[in-house]
Design an enzyme around this catalytic site. Sequence first.
Site, short mmCIF file in Angstrom:
data_model
loop_
_atom_site.label_atom_id
_atom_site.label_comp_id
_atom_site.label_asym_id
_atom_site.label_seq_id
_atom_site.Cartn_x
_atom_site.Cartn_y
_atom_site.Cartn_z
CB SER A 64 -0.95 0.01 1.20
OG SER A 64 -1.95 -0.94 1.01
CE LYS A 67 -3.69 0.69 -1.31
NZ LYS A 67 -4.38 0.03 -0.19
CE1 TYR A 191 -4.86 -1.15 -4.39
CE2 TYR A 191 -5.38 -3.49 -4.48
CZ TYR A 191 -5.09 -2.36 -3.75
OH TYR A 191 -5.03 -2.43 -2.38
CE1 TYR A 243 -4.79 1.41 4.33
CE2 TYR A 243 -3.10 0.44 5.71
CZ TYR A 243 -3.57 0.80 4.48
OH TYR A 243 -2.80 0.56 3.39
CB VAL A 261 -0.12 -5.98 4.15
CG1 VAL A 261 -1.35 -5.36 4.77
CG2 VAL A 261 -0.29 -6.20 2.67
O1 DON Z 1 -5.07 -4.89 -1.59
C1 DON Z 1 -4.45 -5.45 -0.70
O2 DON Z 1 -4.99 -6.06 0.19
C2 DON Z 1 -2.93 -5.32 -0.71
N1 DON Z 1 -2.43 -5.35 -2.04
C3 DON Z 1 -2.48 -4.03 -0.12
C4 DON Z 1 -2.93 -3.81 1.25
C5 DON Z 1 -2.04 -3.03 2.10
O3 DON Z 1 -0.83 -2.95 1.97
C6 DON Z 1 -2.73 -2.47 3.24
N2 DON Z 1 -1.82 -2.18 4.26
N3 DON Z 1 -1.54 -2.10 5.28
#
Ligand code: DON
Length: 309
Positions: A64, A67, A191, A243, A261
């Site tokens: 993420s 982003k 994405y 978040y 993540v």
């Molecule tokens: O869309 C997802 O679930 C992952 N590609 C990215 C999520 C993410 O990194 C959220 N982070 N903490």
Amino acid sequence: MMDLQAILDGIHAELLPRLGEGKVADYIPELAKVDPRQFGLAIATVDGQVHRVGDAEAPFSIQSISKVFMLTLALGKVGEQLWTRVGREPSGSAFNSIVQLEHESGIPRNPFINAGAIAISDVVLSGHAPREAIGELLRFVRYLADDDAVTIDEKVARSETQTGFRNFALANFMRSYGNLDHPVEHVLGVYFHQCALSMNCIQLAKAGLYLAARGSNPATGHSVVSPKRARRINALMLTCGHYDGSGDFAYHVGLPGKSGVGGGIMAVAPGIASIAAWSPGLNKVGNSQLGAVALEMLAARTGWSVFGD
Ligand code: DON
């Protein structure tokens, strides 16, 4: 003059006994394979120093954190109009939550929760084939980091395409409200590939420098965004970058930051430095456990919190 290298070395030494804390993301099978006992930290300062410690040269999935770079590209394409597609308020919800989307008629709360980022991928996709949009992002991130070695990990992208049921749900839901212009498969293709960007702490710290230095990368002289836009992206990172852990991160660290993540966090000390921390074990809300602890120590020892020293 502060001895930044000594500060990094001290943080590393203190955290060594804690390596492996937290829980590696396992909902994306490729990420579940990562060794949790890794930790890296790098700082790129606006006056041209780069300091590093630990596994700062090990590439990881930035997830993420991408982003932030996609938001920067989307603002460059459509400017303030972007805010008709996505909001600017903290969500107080999990990164992949769908409930708010229905209450708010398919307009995601902010660009950093999954739904918001998917809407932004749709904007960046305009006028392109998915492959071109992914290429545009890769070129942009290489330019920011001033390093052509940045790559996209196709295995991670594929792994997520096969298991990203919630993201398909979010995207379909938004499409039903008219907040996606392109086919869901194309938007998610972009994405999933942006999330699969693979970078190390040094590359990531350097890529974030434009946010610390009023929109330009002082190391390369490359102008990326206006000072006003850099300030605003930092504001969004501070309020929404972690978040439903954003308040806690502001409380403990006090720097604009964005987590992923994969266990990475990119943080910005405006006017001073860009920082990347990485350790794969996550806390309950999906942010790097030791990455956040390391940044808390760093902010305390440098006095870099935006809220004062
Ligand atoms: O869309 C997802 O679930 C992952 N590609 C990215 C999520 C993410 O990194 C959220 N982070 N903490």
